[in-house]
Design a protein around this motif. Structure first.
Motif, PDB file in Angstrom:
ATOM      1  N   SER A 120       0.334  -1.187  -0.340  1.00 15.22           N
ATOM      2  CA  SER A 120       0.069  -0.098   0.255  1.00 15.22           C
ATOM      3  C   SER A 120       0.813   1.167   0.386  1.00 15.22           C
ATOM      4  N   PRO A 121       1.731   1.063  -1.003  1.00 15.36           N
ATOM      5  CA  PRO A 121       2.277   2.440  -1.357  1.00 15.36           C
ATOM      6  C   PRO A 121       1.727   4.309  -1.838  1.00 15.36           C
ATOM      7  N   ASN A 122       1.948   4.788  -0.969  1.00 10.88           N
ATOM      8  CA  ASN A 122       1.521   6.543  -2.347  1.00 10.88           C
ATOM      9  C   ASN A 122       1.771   6.791  -3.402  1.00 10.88           C
ATOM     10  N   THR A 312     -11.747   7.648   4.575  1.00  8.37           N
ATOM     11  CA  THR A 312     -11.372   6.472   3.301  1.00  8.37           C
ATOM     12  C   THR A 312     -11.147   5.504   4.231  1.00  8.37           C
ATOM     13  N   ASP A 313     -10.830   4.780   5.180  1.00 10.22           N
ATOM     14  CA  ASP A 313     -10.000   3.692   5.718  1.00 10.22           C
ATOM     15  C   ASP A 313     -11.436   2.940   5.983  1.00 10.22           C
ATOM     16  N   LEU A 314     -12.458   3.795   7.146  1.00  9.56           N
ATOM     17  CA  LEU A 314     -13.555   3.479   7.924  1.00  9.56           C
ATOM     18  C   LEU A 314     -15.013   2.886   6.215  1.00  9.56           C
ATOM     19  N   TYR A 319     -16.285  -1.453   3.031  1.00  8.39           N
ATOM     20  CA  TYR A 319     -16.501  -2.846   2.254  1.00  8.39           C
ATOM     21  C   TYR A 319     -15.606  -4.734   2.509  1.00  8.39           C
ATOM     22  N   ARG A 320     -14.776  -3.713   3.469  1.00  8.31           N
ATOM     23  CA  ARG A 320     -14.333  -5.783   3.657  1.00  8.31           C
ATOM     24  C   ARG A 320     -14.999  -6.478   4.082  1.00  8.31           C
ATOM     25  N   CYS A 321     -15.818  -5.482   5.383  1.00 12.75           N
ATOM     26  CA  CYS A 321     -16.652  -6.886   6.950  1.00 12.75           C
ATOM     27  C   CYS A 321     -17.734  -7.208   5.729  1.00 12.75           C
ATOM     28  N   VAL A 332      -1.014  -4.804   7.360  1.00 14.54           N
ATOM     29  CA  VAL A 332       0.160  -4.704   8.041  1.00 14.54           C
ATOM     30  C   VAL A 332       0.582  -3.398   7.355  1.00 14.54           C
ATOM     31  N   VAL A 333       1.364  -2.719   8.534  1.00 12.11           N
ATOM     32  CA  VAL A 333       1.147  -0.534   8.433  1.00 12.11           C
ATOM     33  C   VAL A 333       2.167  -0.636   9.694  1.00 12.11           C
ATOM     34  N   ASP A 334       3.292   0.242   9.121  1.00  7.33           N
ATOM     35  CA  ASP A 334       3.887   0.491   9.888  1.00  7.33           C
ATOM     36  C   ASP A 334       3.248   1.579  12.083  1.00  7.33           C
TER      37      ASP A 334
HETATM   38  N1  ARG Z   1      -0.021   4.894   1.835  1.00 16.04           N
HETATM   39  C1  ARG Z   1      -0.475   4.693   3.207  1.00 16.04           C
HETATM   40  C2  ARG Z   1       1.237   4.556   3.704  1.00 16.04           C
HETATM   41  O1  ARG Z   1       1.849   4.965   2.962  1.00 16.04           O
HETATM   42  C3  ARG Z   1      -0.273   3.096   3.732  1.00 16.04           C
HETATM   43  C4  ARG Z   1      -1.660   2.563   4.278  1.00 16.04           C
HETATM   44  C5  ARG Z   1      -2.200   1.797   4.643  1.00 16.04           C
HETATM   45  N2  ARG Z   1      -3.908   1.270   4.528  1.00 16.04           N
HETATM   46  C6  ARG Z   1      -4.083   1.323   4.890  1.00 16.04           C
HETATM   47  N3  ARG Z   1      -5.601   0.894   4.913  1.00 16.04           N
HETATM   48  N4  ARG Z   1      -4.198   2.797   5.378  1.00 16.04           N
HETATM   49  O2  ARG Z   1       1.599   5.363   4.765  1.00 16.04           O
END
Ligand code: ARG
Length: 570
Positions: A120-122, A312-314, A319-321, A332-334
Motif C-alpha cells: 500500500s504505498p503512496n 477512506t479507511d472507514l 467494504y471489507r467486512c 500490515v502497516v508501520d
Molecule cells: N498509503 C499508506 C502509507 O503509505 C499506507 C496505507 C495502509 N493501509 C490503510 N488501509 N491505511 O502510509
C-alpha cells in the motif's frame, strides 16, 4: 490439532477433572532441555495454589489420570510440580511416515476469509525502503494463510487520491514530454514539487486541478489515470523482482472508495456520532485522550468539505467486512500509524460498520534503521529507492559467490546472486520481530553464519547435494524408523513445523518461522555429524535418507512461505 495442542487439551482435561472446574490450563510448552522431556506442562502449580494443595501431589494425581500412551514413552513429575513428557520413538516414526510430502501440514478444516492490506504505498512518491518491511512481512503472512487453505484476499490500498495529485497532473499537463519523464518518477516528483513550492501561480492551478479531478473533469481524470498506470507498473516490477505475490488484481486503491465517503459521513451523522470542532467534523471517543487528558478527535471531514485518510479507511472497513465478508482484516502497516488504526477500529465498531465477528487487526512493524541508528537514508540524506537497494543486494551477493565459487558458469552465478541477494534482504527483515525497529546491515544479512538467508539456503543446498551425489531421488519414499537421540531430536523438530505454522496464523509473526527453520537446520547439522547417511546400510540408510528428505522438504516449504526460493546448488 498439532501435538502441542493435543497435549494441552489432554492435560487440561485431567486438571479440570481433578479440580472440578472447567477451563483449567495445562500450559504445555517445549521443554528447555531434553532431560526435562520434550514437552512440559506447567499449569499444575497455579491450580495447586488456587486449590491450596501440594503441587507435587496434585501433579502425581494428574499424572495418574493422564492417558498419553499413544504419544509418550514416559511422563515424569519434576521440581515443584512440572509434568515432563517424553515423546516415544514409535509415535514419531508413525507420524513422520504418515506425512503427506506435498503438504506437510494439514490444511485447515475451518477456512476463514482473511483480508490483508499490505504494501500500500503512496503513488505520489516512488516506493522507497519504508514500504519494504510491510511488503515483505505481509507477503509471508499471505502465503501462509493461503497454503493452509484459507480464503485470502489481498488489498493493495495504494494512495492514489489526494491533494498531491493536483500538483502532479498540473506538472504533467504543462510539461512537454512529461510522460516520458515518468520513466523516472523520482525526477518527476521532485520537479513537480519544486514548482509547487516556488511558483504560487502553479500552486493555485494545482489546487484548482485537485477540485476538477475530484469532480470528475475528463481531462484531469485522464492525466491522473495515465500517471497512476505508470506508477502501478513501477510497483509491479518491484514486486516481481522481490518475488512478492501482489498483482494488479489486488489493487484496491484509495480512489476506489471516493464515492462511498459521503455515505460514511451521513451514516455517522445519522447515528449522532459527529461533533463539529473548528468547522471539521469529528468523532470523539472516551478512550482516546492526549497527554493532557483532553479528548482526541478522529477527524472525518475537513472544514472545506474534504475527506481524510481516516474517512477512506472507514469506508474500507465497511467494504471489507460487509462486501468481502472478512472474518479477519489484517493491516500490515508501520507502527507509527498505531493510533490511527486504534481510532478507526473503535469508530467503525461503534458505528456498526463492521459486524461482531469480524476481527480488525493492525499488524504493526517498526522502522528500518541505518547503522547510525536513524531511519535508513542514503548518505546524502535522501530516502533510498527500493530498486537501488535490491540491485545492490544482488551485486554484493554476486561478488560473494564469485569469491567462493569461481568455477560456476556466468549464468549460474547470476541466477544464484539474484536469489541470494533478494532473499538476504527479505529474510533479514522477516527474521526480526516485526514490532522492533531493525538496523539494516549488508554484512550481517549476507553472512553465511547465523540466522540468515545464505545460511538457510546453504543448508538446503547441502541436503540436496546428498541426494544428487548418490544419484537418489529426493522425492521418492523412504521409510523412517526413529532411533537414537539425534534422530529423535530431528524427527521431533520436523513434526513441530505444524505448530509453528499454526502459531503464525494466530499472531502473524514470521520471525517465529525463521527461528524454527534456523533451529531445524542446526538440528539437522548435529544429526548429520553423528549419523552417517550414505555410508549406512539397509533400513537405517533408508530411514536417514527419509529424515534428510523431510528436512529438505520442510526447509523448502518453510522458506517458500516466507517468499524465498531455494537453490539446489550454491
Ligand atoms: N498509503 C499508506 C502509507 O503509505 C499506507 C496505507 C495502509 N493501509 C490503510 N488501509 N491505511 O502510509
Amino acid at each position: 490439532m498439532n501435538l502441542k495442542q493435543t497435549l494441552e487439551q489432554n492435560i487440561s482435561l485431567a486438571l479440570s477433572d481433578l479440580a472440578g472446574e472447567t477451563a483449567c490450563q495445562a500450559l504445555v510448552n517445549h521443554s528447555k532441555s531434553s532431560q526435562f522431556g520434550d514437552y512440559q506442562a506447567n499449569g499444575v502449580m497455579a491450580l495447586a495454589k488456587r486449590l491450596k494443595q501440594n503441587p507435587r501431589e496434585l501433579a502425581e494425581q494428574v499424572n495418574a489420570k493422564l492417558e498419553l500412551d499413544e504419544f509418550a514413552e514416559r511422563v515424569e513429575i519434576a521440581g515443584p510440580g512440572f509434568i515432563n513428557i517424553f515423546i516415544s520413538n514409535e509415535f514419531l516414526t508413525q507420524q513422520l511416515n504418515a506425512l503427506d510430502k506435498s503438504q506437510l501440514v494439514d490444511k485447515t478444516n475451518a477456512p476463514q476469509t482473511i483480508v490483508i492490506d499490505y504494501s500500500s504505498p503512496n503513488l505520489a512518491k516512488e516506493m522507497h525502503v519504508g514500504h519494504l518491511r510491510g511488503t515483505i512481512i505481509g507477503d509471508a503472512i499471505s502465503r501462509t494463510f493461503e497454503w493452509m487453505g484459507h480464503k485470502l484476499i489481498r488489498q493493495n490500498h495504494f494512495g492514489d487520491w489526494g491533494t498531491q495529485f493536483g500538483m502532479l497532473i498540473t506538472h504533467m499537463s504543462e510539461q512537454d514530454g512529461a510522460t516520458t519523464e515518468l520513466s523516472n518518477l523520482e525526477v518527476f516528483y521532485r520537479a513537480a514539487k519544486q514548482r509547487f513550492d516556488n511558483d504560487t501561480e502553479f500552486a493555485s492551478r494545482a489546487r484548482e486541478n485537485v477540485v476538477k479531478l475530484q469532480s470528475g473533469d475528463k481531462q484531469c481524470v485522464q492525466l491522473w489515470k495515465s500517471f497512476i498506470d505508470v506508477s502501478i507498473q513501477h510497483c509491479q516490477e518491484l514486486y516481481q523482482k522481490l518475488n512478492i505475490t501482489l498483482t494488479e488484481n489486488d489493487v484496491v486503491p484509495e480512489s476506489f472508495y471516493k464515492n462511498k465517503l459521503a455515505g460514511v459521513i451521513e451514516n455517522l451523522d445519522n447515528q449522532g456520532l459527529l461533533t463539529l470542532s473548528d468547522g471539521a467534523r469529528c468523532v470523539f471517543l472516551d478512550d482516546f485522550k492526549n497527554k493532557e487528558g483532553e479528548a482526541l478527535p478522529t477527524i472525518v471531514q475537513k472544514s472545506d468539505g474534504g475527506y481524510l485518510y481516516a474517512t477512506t479507511d472507514l469506508a474500507g472497513i465497511e467494504y471489507r467486512c460487509q462486501d468481502l465478508h472478512a472474518d479477519r482484516v489484517l493491516y500490515v502497516v508501520d507502527a507509527r500509524q498505531g493510533l490511527h488504526f486504534q481510532q478507526i477500529f473503535a469508530v467503525a465498531k461503534l458505528a456498526g460498520l463492521t459486524n461482531e465477528e469480524c476481527s480488525l487487526e493492525h499488524l504493526s512493524y517498526g522502522t528500518m534503521m541505518g547503522q547510525d541508528g536513524k531511519p535508513f537514508k542514503t548518505r546524502s540524506g535522501d530516502t533510498i529507492k527500493l530498486i537501488d537497494l535490491i540491485e545492490e543486494g544482488i551485486e554484493r551477493a554476486y561478488s560473494q559467490i564469485e569469491a567462493k565459487n569461481p568455477d560456476l558458469s556466468e549464468l549460474e552465478k547470476q541466477e544464484i546472486a539474484e536469489v541470494v541477494g533478494v532473499s538476504a534482504i527479505k529474510y533479514a527483515d522477516l527474521a526480526k520481530n516485526r514490532n522492533s525497529d531493525y538496523v539494516f546491515d549488508w554484512d550481517i544479512m549476507l553472512s553465511f553464519e547465523g540466522n540468515t538467508a545464505p545460511y538457510m539456503l546453504y543448508a538446503y543446498a547441502r541436503i540436496s547435494s546428498i541426494f544428487r551425489r548418490a544419484e537418489l531421488d529426493i522425492n521418492a519414499d523412504y521409510k523412517v524408523i526413529v532411533d537414537g537421540s539425534e534422530e529423535k531430536e530431528l524427527a521431533l523438530k520436523l513434526l513441530q513445523f505444524t505448530e509453528v505454522v499454526d502459531a503464525l496464523l494466530v499472531e502473524c509473526f514470521p520471525n517465529q518461522l525463521c527461528l524454527y527453520l534456523y533451529e531445524l537446520a542446526g538440528t539437522f547439522m548435529s544429526f548429520y555429524e553423528v549419523c552417517p547417511v550414505l555410508k549406512s546400510e539397509g533400513e537405517i540408510k533408508q530411514s536417514r535418507l527419509g529424515l534428510c528428505q523431510f528436512t529438505a522438504l520442510t526447509l523448502k516449504q518453510g522458506l517458500s512461505l516466507l517468499g524465498i526460493n531455494t537453490l539446489d546448488r550454491m
